[in-house]
Structure formats: C-alpha cells, structure tokens
Design an enzyme around this catalytic site. Structure first.
Site, PDB file in Angstrom:
ATOM      1  N   THR A  82     -18.813 -32.850 -54.107  1.00 25.39           N
ATOM      2  CA  THR A  82     -18.243 -33.224 -55.483  1.00 25.39           C
ATOM      3  C   THR A  82     -18.523 -34.618 -55.636  1.00 25.39           C
ATOM      4  O   THR A  82     -19.156 -35.315 -54.957  1.00 25.39           O
ATOM      5  CB  THR A  82     -16.827 -32.949 -55.179  1.00 25.39           C
ATOM      6  N   LYS A 111     -20.010 -39.736 -50.260  1.00 25.78           N
ATOM      7  CA  LYS A 111     -19.695 -41.245 -49.660  1.00 25.78           C
ATOM      8  C   LYS A 111     -18.228 -41.824 -49.411  1.00 25.78           C
ATOM      9  O   LYS A 111     -17.903 -42.314 -48.549  1.00 25.78           O
ATOM     10  CB  LYS A 111     -20.530 -42.398 -50.262  1.00 25.78           C
ATOM     11  N   GLU A 135     -25.300 -36.872 -43.139  1.00 25.60           N
ATOM     12  CA  GLU A 135     -26.372 -37.289 -43.310  1.00 25.60           C
ATOM     13  C   GLU A 135     -26.862 -37.780 -44.694  1.00 25.60           C
ATOM     14  O   GLU A 135     -27.374 -38.804 -44.961  1.00 25.60           O
ATOM     15  CB  GLU A 135     -27.721 -36.369 -43.114  1.00 25.60           C
ATOM     16  N   VAL A 138     -26.110 -41.519 -46.822  1.00 26.31           N
ATOM     17  CA  VAL A 138     -26.689 -42.900 -46.789  1.00 26.31           C
ATOM     18  C   VAL A 138     -28.274 -42.535 -46.860  1.00 26.31           C
ATOM     19  O   VAL A 138     -28.947 -42.030 -46.091  1.00 26.31           O
ATOM     20  CB  VAL A 138     -26.747 -43.651 -45.371  1.00 26.31           C
ATOM     21  N   GLY A 140     -30.382 -40.900 -48.998  1.00 28.74           N
ATOM     22  CA  GLY A 140     -30.630 -39.533 -49.392  1.00 28.74           C
ATOM     23  C   GLY A 140     -31.519 -38.903 -48.276  1.00 28.74           C
ATOM     24  O   GLY A 140     -30.977 -38.323 -47.210  1.00 28.74           O
ATOM     25  N   GLU A 196     -25.227 -44.287 -60.362  1.00 32.52           N
ATOM     26  CA  GLU A 196     -23.926 -43.668 -60.407  1.00 32.52           C
ATOM     27  C   GLU A 196     -23.406 -43.489 -61.677  1.00 32.52           C
ATOM     28  O   GLU A 196     -23.854 -44.038 -62.436  1.00 32.52           O
ATOM     29  CB  GLU A 196     -22.999 -44.460 -59.414  1.00 32.52           C
ATOM     30  N   ASP A 207     -22.504 -49.750 -54.298  1.00 29.05           N
ATOM     31  CA  ASP A 207     -22.953 -48.662 -53.352  1.00 29.05           C
ATOM     32  C   ASP A 207     -23.527 -48.630 -52.216  1.00 29.05           C
ATOM     33  O   ASP A 207     -23.326 -48.201 -51.232  1.00 29.05           O
ATOM     34  CB  ASP A 207     -24.030 -47.639 -54.332  1.00 29.05           C
ATOM     35  N   LYS A 211     -22.479 -47.691 -48.159  1.00 26.34           N
ATOM     36  CA  LYS A 211     -23.315 -46.882 -47.217  1.00 26.34           C
ATOM     37  C   LYS A 211     -23.433 -47.716 -45.910  1.00 26.34           C
ATOM     38  O   LYS A 211     -23.593 -47.403 -44.912  1.00 26.34           O
ATOM     39  CB  LYS A 211     -24.877 -47.197 -47.989  1.00 26.34           C
ATOM     40  N   GLY A 305     -31.837 -38.046 -55.524  1.00 27.26           N
ATOM     41  CA  GLY A 305     -32.676 -37.016 -56.034  1.00 27.26           C
ATOM     42  C   GLY A 305     -32.059 -35.718 -55.558  1.00 27.26           C
ATOM     43  O   GLY A 305     -31.512 -35.499 -54.303  1.00 27.26           O
TER      44      GLY A 305
END
Ligand code: HSE
Length: 328
Positions: A82, A111, A135, A138, A140, A196, A207, A211, A305
């Site tokens: 989500t 996140k 995984e 952070v 992608g 975002e 962001d 991470k 992506g």
C-alpha cells in the site's frame, strides 16, 4: 505457496504481472485495492484483475476490504504494497500486525512501517515464528538486504554511503547535463512516476533519510529514528552550484551516510568527483558498504519502478518459500 496482495498501485501490479509471466509456483488467493477485494483459495485469475485495474475498475467486490482479505484469505505470505505514509505508517502497520498475528509471513515495500515500527514488527514476527521481509523498501531492485544477510554475513559493517533517492539523482543529473532548472527536472521525474505522491519527501531528503533509518536498524539494530538523521535536501540547490562543481571536474549528489563509530547519520548534498562510484546517472541508486573482510562493496541498480521493485518482492517471497514454507 499461496499469497495475498494488498495494494494495487504500480508495485502491486508489477508483482501480479511478474507472476503471470513467470511460473514461480506462487498462487494468489487474495487481492485488495483501496476500494475492493477478492478471495479465492484455488487461485485468483490474475489477467482479469490486471485488466480490470487497467480499465479503471476495482479489483473485486466493494464489500471486501483489505482487512477482510488479510483476516480471511487462505495464504502463507502477505504482500503489503500500500502507499507509504511516512508520518504514521498506517494503515500498513495495522495490516502487517494483523497478518503476523495470524502467523502469516509478510513481505512489504512500504517504508513507513519499517522505519517507524521495526522493532515492534520484528518482535511480533519472531513471536509468531514467521518472516518479515522488506528488501523493496530500500533502493528498489538492488538486493541490499540479501547481500547483507548472505554474501556479507561474516563481515562487520563499519559504515555505508549511498544515493538512495532516484528522484533527487534524476534532478541533479538533468540539471548538470542539460542545464534544466530544478522545477523542469522535478516535473520530468514526476512524469516518470519516480517521485513520491508528495515530492517534498524526495527533494527535502526525507525519503533517503527513511531508507537510511531502515538500513541502520537492520545492520546495527541501533534503534535510530528519522529525528536522529541530520538532513539537508536538494530543493535549495541552484544551477550555478552545479555548474561550479562541474568546472572542478566534480558534481553534486544527495548522499546518505551512516558511520556509527563516528555518530554520523546524515543525508546531505555533497560535491564529489565525477569518477567516484557513487556518481550514478538518472534514477539509479548506489550504495557503498565498508566492511572488515570484503572491504568496500558498491551495489548499483534501479532504485524504483514497477517491475524493478517487484523483483525485490519476488526475491523475498521465494526466500520465504524456500526457507519457511513447505513446498506442495
Ligand atoms: N521516490 C523514491 C525515489 C521511490 O525517488 O527513490 C523509491 O523509493
């Protein structure tokens, strides 16, 4: 292995498209988007759900909510994708807790919950003897967690430096290469779907800081929060600053950095030489780990992506299948 998926944004769709394309032995028995849900213990027809979403229709019945799917569907692992709410982490934290409480494994790309409630969620997963894997939160597609967990498992990690926000990296690359203004470059990044929902999270370094918190807690278990991160974004950088750096054979990148022994935990724009491994182009991410045995390791790859993030989620799912779920 049976999975339920909550969230049908670009990441959720990327996961389903991948499961349609590849026969990985994963059956989807529950799906929910923000307005509807569907459940079928024999396996949902994924092409129909994807086609409904493509045509702007809900994925299932409006009478079935995400919570209904999490509580009632027949699955081994929940895929929680989500949208991130970095301030409250909700409703994702609640979704994850419900699934862990049902002794279901959880894979998330979200996140917020991991940055805000890592210790609690990890404790709940341990108590219920299930896995919580993240995984995709952070960088992608870059397999950072798997690398730390397996390839570098015998190493002590002294510190890390990285480009962890593709939107900022794209803006800085385009401003330097094409002389675009900050606003033009940001607009391009938004059009590409990398930014975002609120791009101030990207350009103010929030962001990347989130991470960094996730990485620090994973590696050092040091209980750091967003408030502990010293943070400066790229929103006040001028084209002149970039031009001056370029004249010196350098460029500017937004670097996230954690070195516990020096009490460093920060996200700041840094002038770095153009041939430095962290000078990656466009929306790429890069992370250098400093370790005792392997010395310096740099990982580079797509930081966001739909399919790239699905790659990280599928990696987590297959790990759970191979280590925790009896294959049928
Ligand atoms: N907005 C994020 C970025 C997306 O630009 O890197 C991936 O977390």
């Amino acid at each position: 292995m049976r999975v339920a998926l909550i969230g049908m944004g670009s990441v959720g769709r990327g996961v389903l498209e991948t499961l349609v394309k590849k026969d990985l032995g994963i059956v989807v028995t529950g799906i929910a988007d923000s307005r509807s849900g569907c459940m079928d213990s024999t396996g949902i027809d994924l092409p129909s759900v994807l086609s409904a979403k493509k045509n702007g229709r809900p994925c299932g019945s409006p009478d079935i909510s995400a919570t209904d799917v999490i509580k009632n569907a027949d699955y081994d692992a929940l895929i929680e994708v989500t949208p991130t709410n970095a301030c409250s982490g909700e409703p994702a934290i609640g979704y994850i807790k419900t699934a862990l409480g049902r002794q279901k494994h959880v894979v998330t790309s979200n996140k917020g919950p991991i940055a805000l409630a890592y210790k609690e969620l990890r404790g709940l997963a341990q108590k219920n003897h299930v896995a919580l894997r993240y995984e995709a939160t952070v960088a992608g597609a870059i397999p950072i967690m798997h690398t730390l967990e397996h390839g570098l498992s015998g190493n002590e990690i002294f510190g890390l430096y990285g480009v962890l926000n593709g939107t900022c990296n794209y803006i800085l690359t385009r401003m330097a290469a094409e002389g675009l203004t900050y606003d033009q470059a940001l607009m391009e990044a938004r059009e590409m779907g990398y930014a975002e929902a609120d791009p101030t999270y990207d350009v103010q370094g929030i962001d990347a800081a989130i991470k960094l918190v996730i990485l620090a807690n994973t590696i050092w278990d040091n209980g750091v929060t967003l408030d502990n991160v010293e943070r400066t974004g790229i929103d006040l950088l001028t084209a002149d600053a970039l031009r001056l750096a370029e004249e010196e054979g350098c460029t500017i990148r937004l670097i996230a950095e954690a070195i516990p022994r020096k009490n460093i935990l920060r996200v700041t724009p840094r002038i770095i030489e153009k041939n430095h491994p962290l000078v990656v182009e466009g929306t790429l991410n890069a992370l250098t780990l400093e370790t005792d045995l392997a010395k310096e390791i740099t990982l580079i790859g797509k930081g966001a992506g739909s399919i790239e993030t699905a790659s990280a989620i599928i990696g987590d799912l297959l790990f759970i299948r191979d280590h925790h779920v009896q294959r049928t």
